[in-house]
Scaffold this motif. Sequence first.
Motif, PDB file in Angstrom:
ATOM      1  N   UNK A 110       4.690 -39.962  26.121  1.00 58.06           N
ATOM      2  CA  UNK A 110       4.083 -40.514  24.920  1.00 58.06           C
ATOM      3  C   UNK A 110       2.587 -40.255  24.997  1.00 58.06           C
ATOM      4  N   UNK A 111       1.953 -40.223  23.820  1.00 57.47           N
ATOM      5  CA  UNK A 111       0.519 -39.945  23.740  1.00 57.47           C
ATOM      6  C   UNK A 111      -0.251 -41.199  23.366  1.00 57.47           C
ATOM      7  N   UNK A 112      -1.443 -41.320  23.959  1.00 54.38           N
ATOM      8  CA  UNK A 112      -2.288 -42.487  23.728  1.00 54.38           C
ATOM      9  C   UNK A 112      -3.742 -42.049  23.598  1.00 54.38           C
ATOM     10  N   UNK A 113      -4.494 -42.865  22.868  1.00 51.14           N
ATOM     11  CA  UNK A 113      -5.924 -42.598  22.709  1.00 51.14           C
ATOM     12  C   UNK A 113      -6.725 -43.059  23.918  1.00 51.14           C
ATOM     13  N   UNK A 114      -6.201 -44.040  24.620  1.00 51.55           N
ATOM     14  CA  UNK A 114      -6.892 -44.569  25.795  1.00 51.55           C
ATOM     15  C   UNK A 114      -5.848 -45.112  26.760  1.00 51.55           C
ATOM     16  N   UNK A 115      -6.236 -45.232  28.014  1.00 52.34           N
ATOM     17  CA  UNK A 115      -5.361 -45.757  29.061  1.00 52.34           C
ATOM     18  C   UNK A 115      -6.131 -46.790  29.864  1.00 52.34           C
ATOM     19  N   UNK A 116      -5.479 -47.913  30.142  1.00 49.48           N
ATOM     20  CA  UNK A 116      -6.033 -48.931  31.025  1.00 49.48           C
ATOM     21  C   UNK A 116      -5.166 -48.990  32.274  1.00 49.48           C
TER      22      UNK A 116
ATOM     23  N   UNK B 211      -4.179 -38.853  25.856  1.00 47.49           N
ATOM     24  CA  UNK B 211      -3.618 -39.000  27.182  1.00 47.49           C
ATOM     25  C   UNK B 211      -2.100 -38.955  27.078  1.00 47.49           C
ATOM     26  N   UNK B 212      -1.468 -38.203  27.939  1.00 48.36           N
ATOM     27  CA  UNK B 212      -0.016 -38.129  27.977  1.00 48.36           C
ATOM     28  C   UNK B 212       0.474 -38.943  29.174  1.00 48.36           C
ATOM     29  N   UNK B 213       1.267 -39.957  28.885  1.00 45.44           N
ATOM     30  CA  UNK B 213       1.847 -40.806  29.921  1.00 45.44           C
ATOM     31  C   UNK B 213       3.315 -40.421  30.064  1.00 45.44           C
TER      32      UNK B 213
END
Length: 449
Positions: free
Chosen positions: A130-136, A120-122
């Motif tokens: 920034x890149x993440x494996x998951x988003x809450x 996921x790109x935030x």
Amino acid sequence: MSPSRRVAVIGAGAAGLAATKALLDVGAEVVTHEQGDRPGGLWARDNASGLSPAYSSLHLNTSKGRTEFADFPMPRNWPDYPSADLVAAYLAGYSEEFGLAEHIRFGTAVASVERAEESWVVTTGSGETDRYDAVVVANGHNWQPRWPEPAYPGTFDGSQTHAHDYRGPEIFRDRRVLVVGMGNSAMDIAVDASYVACGPVLLSARHGVHIVPKYLFGRPSDATGGALAALPWRLRQRVAETMLRLAVGTPQRYGLPAPAGGLFQNHPTISDTILHRLTHGEVAARPGIERLDGDTVVFTDGRSEPVDMIVWATGYRVHIPFLSPRWVGEDPEQLPLYRRVFHLEDPSLAFVGLMQSTGAALPVVEAQAKLAAACFSGGYALPSPEEQRRTVDRTLRAATARWGDRRPHMRIDFDQYLADIPREMAAGRARLRRGARPFTAPAREGSPA
């Protein structure tokens, strides 16, 4: 959890703080994005985000024993119904106790969250990515005002405001005031205004609600309701309605419209003071509005009243501006989520707090946060996508039967939900033992996009 797994949390109100803590507890690398300048979200008055609707007289409408986080009880010497400022201090203390602030980027608005291959790109408002494996997603849903739609016919020469922008009663001094709505904020504002306004404050509503005092038979009223939680909700409803009638009578007794549904179907309004002000003539009930006519408001019963100021206490709409309709549809209130947490198409997108509870929010978001953290740490396996969809459909049918077409996707029964989540956690562990695949994040180097 592998250090390469990164989770973005959006929001540092109660839901975002609970999510941050739960993820840190399982070893996640967490970055929490908060638009304001402090933890506490909507409870933090004068937060730099400008989103808080908290006003000077705001207090919890659920008792502290039914509102506190299980991991962080409220002080025993606090009143049963703490003020907004105490709740904000409580959330700040929660953040400090568990070392959450160092993982929060204050003053950071999120502009977009997009899927890019296996991450996921935030993107923030300043353009950083920034890149993440998951988003809450934990951005709350009581900050985007809902105005009457369509607007009432006619024009109004006085001033108008939404309850979101109310801070204190001085704006009502010596003015003829109309408050529109029957929720908790409407009652609080009408009571506040009744001490300084010119003549009785008019309280208008098209539909009635149950008015529940904060104490029933010497105990906090939600604790009394909690004692009935083991009963089927229909039976619980009949018992609770009988208790309420014995204690305070019906809303019609005070000139208010009859409730549109039974107790535990539509969210009741919790107030001790509104009934007092109604019986003393300082607040006067009126039906719905027919039209606006200059300095006069015409009601559906034919009466017209001179009014200087209207407060629209007409609630809030769900707004998740950083996610495209690809993920939340045209109306996020209708977004189907497994256990009100996991996106059906991609469970690495989770939501904490996107629900409407019959009770307090904090214990619910704490349970949701722990469920999401268990999933992302590999300690819990979701059922198959088909089973998730069947569960969501079954839950929606039950919610619609109970609550009708007003936000049925979002509705949860507080006590039932809190009992269901531990069972779901156990079921997820059992799925792992049977060979179900847990959440996995792709191996990759570095994190910046």
